[in-house]
Scaffold this active site. Structure first.
Site, PDB file in Angstrom:
ATOM      1  N   ASP A  58      -3.471  -2.992 107.548  1.00  0.00           N
ATOM      2  CA  ASP A  58      -4.180  -4.188 108.023  1.00  0.00           C
ATOM      3  C   ASP A  58      -4.042  -4.304 109.539  1.00  0.00           C
ATOM      4  O   ASP A  58      -3.414  -5.205 110.056  1.00  0.00           O
ATOM      5  CB  ASP A  58      -3.571  -5.413 107.325  1.00  0.00           C
ATOM      6  N   TRP A  74      -3.788 -19.788 105.850  1.00  0.00           N
ATOM      7  CA  TRP A  74      -3.088 -18.523 105.588  1.00  0.00           C
ATOM      8  C   TRP A  74      -1.634 -18.707 105.999  1.00  0.00           C
ATOM      9  O   TRP A  74      -1.357 -19.209 107.080  1.00  0.00           O
ATOM     10  CB  TRP A  74      -3.700 -17.352 106.372  1.00  0.00           C
ATOM     11  N   ASP A 103     -10.278 -11.411 103.404  1.00  0.00           N
ATOM     12  CA  ASP A 103     -10.068 -10.665 104.649  1.00  0.00           C
ATOM     13  C   ASP A 103     -10.144  -9.187 104.315  1.00  0.00           C
ATOM     14  O   ASP A 103      -9.418  -8.696 103.430  1.00  0.00           O
ATOM     15  CB  ASP A 103      -8.709 -11.042 105.251  1.00  0.00           C
ATOM     16  N   LYS A 105      -3.108 -12.230 101.077  1.00  0.00           N
ATOM     17  CA  LYS A 105      -2.775 -11.023 101.825  1.00  0.00           C
ATOM     18  C   LYS A 105      -1.944 -10.109 100.933  1.00  0.00           C
ATOM     19  O   LYS A 105      -1.216 -10.578 100.064  1.00  0.00           O
ATOM     20  CB  LYS A 105      -2.002 -11.412 103.093  1.00  0.00           C
ATOM     21  N   HIS A 149      -6.927  -7.157 103.843  1.00  0.00           N
ATOM     22  CA  HIS A 149      -5.835  -7.693 103.033  1.00  0.00           C
ATOM     23  C   HIS A 149      -5.752  -7.133 101.622  1.00  0.00           C
ATOM     24  O   HIS A 149      -5.232  -7.794 100.724  1.00  0.00           O
ATOM     25  CB  HIS A 149      -5.927  -9.217 103.001  1.00  0.00           C
ATOM     26  N   ASP A 181      -6.282  -4.765 111.913  1.00  0.00           N
ATOM     27  CA  ASP A 181      -7.188  -5.654 112.650  1.00  0.00           C
ATOM     28  C   ASP A 181      -7.894  -4.976 113.814  1.00  0.00           C
ATOM     29  O   ASP A 181      -8.016  -5.549 114.898  1.00  0.00           O
ATOM     30  CB  ASP A 181      -6.444  -6.924 113.110  1.00  0.00           C
ATOM     31  N   HIS A 193     -13.336 -12.772 106.320  1.00  0.00           N
ATOM     32  CA  HIS A 193     -12.680 -12.374 107.555  1.00  0.00           C
ATOM     33  C   HIS A 193     -13.041 -10.911 107.729  1.00  0.00           C
ATOM     34  O   HIS A 193     -12.369 -10.034 107.194  1.00  0.00           O
ATOM     35  CB  HIS A 193     -11.157 -12.573 107.486  1.00  0.00           C
ATOM     36  N   ASP A 246     -12.189 -11.468 111.975  1.00  0.00           N
ATOM     37  CA  ASP A 246     -10.744 -11.513 112.196  1.00  0.00           C
ATOM     38  C   ASP A 246     -10.241 -10.146 112.629  1.00  0.00           C
ATOM     39  O   ASP A 246      -9.927  -9.303 111.796  1.00  0.00           O
ATOM     40  CB  ASP A 246     -10.020 -11.985 110.921  1.00  0.00           C
ATOM     41  N   GLU A 253      -6.519 -18.088 102.063  1.00  0.00           N
ATOM     42  CA  GLU A 253      -6.592 -16.651 102.353  1.00  0.00           C
ATOM     43  C   GLU A 253      -5.357 -15.915 101.842  1.00  0.00           C
ATOM     44  O   GLU A 253      -4.232 -16.234 102.215  1.00  0.00           O
ATOM     45  CB  GLU A 253      -6.713 -16.443 103.881  1.00  0.00           C
TER      46      GLU A 253
HETATM   47  C1  RNT Z   1      -3.332 -12.709 108.985  1.00  0.00           C
HETATM   48  C2  RNT Z   1      -4.615 -13.312 108.552  1.00  0.00           C
HETATM   49  C3  RNT Z   1      -5.063 -14.483 109.367  1.00  0.00           C
HETATM   50  C4  RNT Z   1      -4.866 -14.282 110.841  1.00  0.00           C
HETATM   51  C5  RNT Z   1      -5.480 -15.331 111.691  1.00  0.00           C
HETATM   52  C6  RNT Z   1      -4.963 -15.315 113.083  1.00  0.00           C
HETATM   53  O1  RNT Z   1      -3.083 -11.531 108.367  1.00  0.00           O
HETATM   54  O2  RNT Z   1      -5.625 -12.356 108.509  1.00  0.00           O
HETATM   55  O3  RNT Z   1      -6.379 -14.757 109.064  1.00  0.00           O
HETATM   56  O4  RNT Z   1      -5.337 -13.039 111.266  1.00  0.00           O
HETATM   57  O5  RNT Z   1      -5.348 -16.556 111.081  1.00  0.00           O
HETATM   58 ZN    ZN Z   2      -7.639 -13.071 108.147  1.00  0.00          ZN
END
Ligand code: RNT
Ligand code: ZN
Length: 412
Positions: free
Chosen positions: A288, A179, A253, A222, A256, A290, A280, A320, A220
């Protein structure tokens, strides 16, 4: 309700709870190391940040060394049932005189490999294309400067070689996820050139010969990040096309995409065209963000689709999220157990019955049953799993966290 009563209830709907428990017990979850230290790593003592990745909060007890992080992971593993993997980032390399990221070698991760072997965990890996002076202006693999691109290409290659060695030593393949944070804060005049450069760079990273038996390459996408609101080079379309073209593992993810998009809905589409997916599992709140994963509808939908597609063997389940405002080991425990509950619920779905209803056009019964299964005694099956794995129940595990907080975390 007792487990055997629950078993009968499910059996009446054609669901074998023992088969569900077996599948659950054979599905490893990859714990992301970065929840334990707020995505800091061990390159320097001070949090460096960058790339739009931001853990907020200042809960005491952050792991500051590899040993502290491993101790915390071991504590989490006492509270999480079933097989685990550890998902590492390149910034978690160990050693006094670490080289630059493009020069990293397997030996800088030997401590992790030995620990994983000792505890029976698999490993996964990530290049760290952020929190670095060469990423400071927001571009890495798609940077206009060829020298900076070269640095990150070599980092990507180094990471794939490290992963290959991890996989070989553990005799367990490692997923290496790429990523990159690349993008513009404001409206670009040229959206194509950085994407062409990203493709070229990725081609070079992936051209380095690495044994596919031990290393699985994932990419990955985003939608946007903090400071990269207008344009992300590695968008979903970019990586979906790239993964299809190159037959790579595609990382989805949960944070994302546009908040109203269903990640669950994407799974059956992408699995038709890529060999494997990496999840993720995450929880975006308004963006996003997290947040720690909970048993919510979007998470349920992701696991439902993996099971409905019969794709557990083509899916690598990774988490994640990173929350520094609550106990970090509890965060791992809550998020991992929530993912496992979602998986169990998906495995307990009366699939055949639902598909028969759908096949015969009886959508009324389909909706009634989809709603009805929410009240089935899946909690008794979950409790049975926890007991078999010798892991504390839902209302008991927090006391372990409190004890660990007093005995270990408060002394850091
Ligand atoms: C970032 C991505 C990625 C990170 C990690 C730390 O937006 O989601 O996966 O969160 O690699
Ligand atoms: Zn991620």
């Amino acid at each position: 309700m007792s487990y055997s009563e629950a078993q009968e209830t499910y059996a009446a709907l054609g669901v074998d709870t023992e088969a569900a428990l077996k599948a659950l017990s054979e599905t490893p979850i990859s714990l992301h190391c970065w929840q334990g230290d707020d995505v800091v790593g061990f390159e320097s003592k001070e949090p460096t940040g960058g790339g739009g990745i931001l853990a907020t909060g200042s809960y005491p007890g952050r792991a500051r060394t590899p040993d502290e992080l491993r101790q915390d992971l071991e504590q989490a593993a006492h509270l999480i049932p079933g097989p685990l993997r550890l998902n590492l980032h390149a910034i978690y390399a160990e050693g006094d005189n670490l080289p630059e990221r493009d020069q990293l070698e397997p030996k800088h991760f030997q401590g992790w490999i030995d620990w994983a072997r000792e505890h029976g965990w698999g490993l996964d890996f990530n290049g760290t294309f952020f929190a670095h002076p060469k990423a400071a202006d927001g571009f890495t693999l798609s940077h206009p400067d060829a020298g900076i691109r070269e640095f990150w290409i070599n980092h990507g290659i180094a990471c794939r070689r490290i992963a290959e060695e991890m996989g070989k030593q553990l005799e367990n393949p490692v997923v290496t996820n790429i990523w990159v944070p690349d993008g513009y804060k404001d409206l670009p005049a040229d959206r194509a050139a950085p994407r062409r450069r990203l493709e070229e760079s990725l081609d070079r990273v992936l051209a380095a010969e690495v044994d596919g038996k031990w290393n699985i390459d994932a990419v990955e996408s985003k939608l946007f990040g903090i400071g990269v609101e207008s344009y992300t080079v590695g968008s979903h379309e970019f990586y979906l096309a790239y993964a299809v073209k190159n037959q790579l593992c595609l990382c989805l993810d949960a944070g994302h995409f546009h908040p109203t998009e269903s990640v669950g809905d994407k799974i059956s589409s992408v699995l038709q065209f890529v060999p494997e997916i990496l999840t993720h599992v995450s929880r975006g709140v308004r963006w996003d963000s997290d947040h720690v994963v909970i048993l919510d509808d979007p998470t349920q939908a992701i696991f439902e689709e993996i099971v409905r597609c019969d794709a557990l063997d083509r899916t690598h389940i990774g988490l994640d999220f990173f929350d520094a405002s609550i106990n970090r080991i509890a965060a791992w425990t809550i998020g991992t157990r929530a993912s496992q509950k979602a998986l169990l619920k998906a495995l307990l779905e009366p699939r055949k019955l639902l598909r028969d209803m759908e096949g015969s056009g009886d959508y009324t019964s389909r909706l009634a049953l989809l709603e009805g299964v929410k009240a089935l005694p899946w909690g008794s099956v979950w409790q049975e799993y926890l007991s078999r794995c010798d892991v504390p129940s839902e209302t008991q595990w927090m006391s372990e966290i409190k004890r660990y907080e007093t005995e270990v975390l408060s002394k850091r």
